[in-house]
Design a protein around this motif. Sequence first.
Motif, short mmCIF file in Angstrom:
data_model
loop_
_atom_site.label_atom_id
_atom_site.label_comp_id
_atom_site.label_asym_id
_atom_site.label_seq_id
_atom_site.Cartn_x
_atom_site.Cartn_y
_atom_site.Cartn_z
N TRP A 46 -0.09 -46.32 29.33
CA TRP A 46 0.18 -44.95 29.77
C TRP A 46 1.51 -44.48 29.20
CZ3 TRP A 46 -2.99 -48.16 32.26
CH2 TRP A 46 -4.13 -47.63 32.88
N ASP A 47 1.57 -43.17 28.86
CA ASP A 47 2.82 -42.62 28.33
C ASP A 47 3.75 -42.19 29.47
OD1 ASP A 47 1.90 -40.18 29.31
OD2 ASP A 47 1.40 -39.36 27.34
N ALA A 48 4.86 -41.54 29.12
CA ALA A 48 5.87 -41.16 30.12
C ALA A 48 5.36 -40.10 31.08
CB ALA A 48 7.12 -40.66 29.41
N TYR A 49 4.27 -39.42 30.72
CA TYR A 49 3.68 -38.39 31.59
C TYR A 49 2.50 -38.93 32.38
CZ TYR A 49 6.52 -35.47 28.56
OH TYR A 49 7.57 -34.92 27.87
N ALA A 50 2.36 -40.27 32.42
CA ALA A 50 1.30 -40.94 33.18
C ALA A 50 -0.08 -40.60 32.64
CB ALA A 50 1.39 -40.61 34.66
N SER A 51 -0.18 -40.34 31.33
CA SER A 51 -1.47 -40.08 30.69
C SER A 51 -1.91 -41.33 29.94
CB SER A 51 -1.36 -38.91 29.70
OG SER A 51 -1.06 -37.71 30.37
N SER B 14 -3.02 -43.40 27.15
CA SER B 14 -2.81 -43.11 25.73
C SER B 14 -3.35 -44.20 24.80
CB SER B 14 -1.32 -42.92 25.46
OG SER B 14 -0.82 -41.84 26.23
N HIS C 140 0.24 -41.19 19.37
CA HIS C 140 0.96 -42.46 19.45
C HIS C 140 0.60 -43.41 18.32
CE1 HIS C 140 2.62 -41.52 23.41
NE2 HIS C 140 1.43 -41.01 23.71
#
Length: 326
Positions: free
Chosen positions: A63-68, A70, A95
Amino acid sequence: MTANDAYVEPHLTWRLLGPGDVQEVDEFRQQLDALDDSVLSGVAASITHSGLHVVEGMAVGGWDAYASLSAFGISYVAETDPPRVYLMGGVHPVHRHQNIGTALFRWQFRRAVEWRDEHRPGQPLWVGCYAELTRPGSEKVPRNFGFVPERYYYDLQRDLQRPVRHFEVDGITFAPLDDAREEEVRVLHNQCFAPLGGSDVTKVDWRHRLDEATFRYDWSFVALDGGRVVGYAMSGVDEGGGEVDEGGAQARLGGWTERFGVHPEYRGRGISLALMSHCLTAMRASGCTEAGIGVDTIDGEGIKRFAADLGYATRDAVALMSTVVG
């Protein structure tokens, strides 16, 4: 397993996937399909519903920094003898080019070997993955881990508004498929595909397809040595092909050759080219504007020559790549 076992690389936050992540992974796969226009999502779907299973600890998400979500990697296990593990996964385009895909592949490969060492110690382990040949570089990561192409799967398309080159073979005659040869063709089909790991098509399933409205006897042909069937090509309407009118309805037909084979003793004589030239000629005579065929082969160069001789262009091409860990 511990949280550390799920660590893949530093750009994303990683954890093992569980049943509660199924919907998010499915949505992410759909997103990748839309962004990449890739056929691999269809391959993944077929693997998911093939009876293979995911062992605990062999599926991971990042997960990325926005909780998505990825990136993800899921390994499907076939507890055959020897065992087989299929590595599937994907990384969001935002990414990519950060070696995330390589790190993810390495994690999956390592976990597959660890699973073998725990559950099938001492046995060789077959590990495979799929690479989309129409996307440059998709083979690079598995090749770096010693994977090589094992099989090729091509979807070929031909514009039938251009004339069809005709082929014949000395000593072989060609005739439209009919019910009298139904069983002989089914037996030959199973014989052709058994060495590739295909399961036998039953009489019931074979008959069911012949009875469907989209199947076309007049576009399907057999190759005969005397009275013996030595090759076959079975075709039907390509419901996703042809031209459509302004209202979205199909205006003209598209044809698709769905089952196709030549007896092993008769290969290398041009029978496949002759069979397909008969099919394409019949489709064109019926008003088809295009024709397609799906080909499963171990010979990547041979299929390129086949396509060129018949005027096909490659629509999709996927390689099954594999390695064996001793």
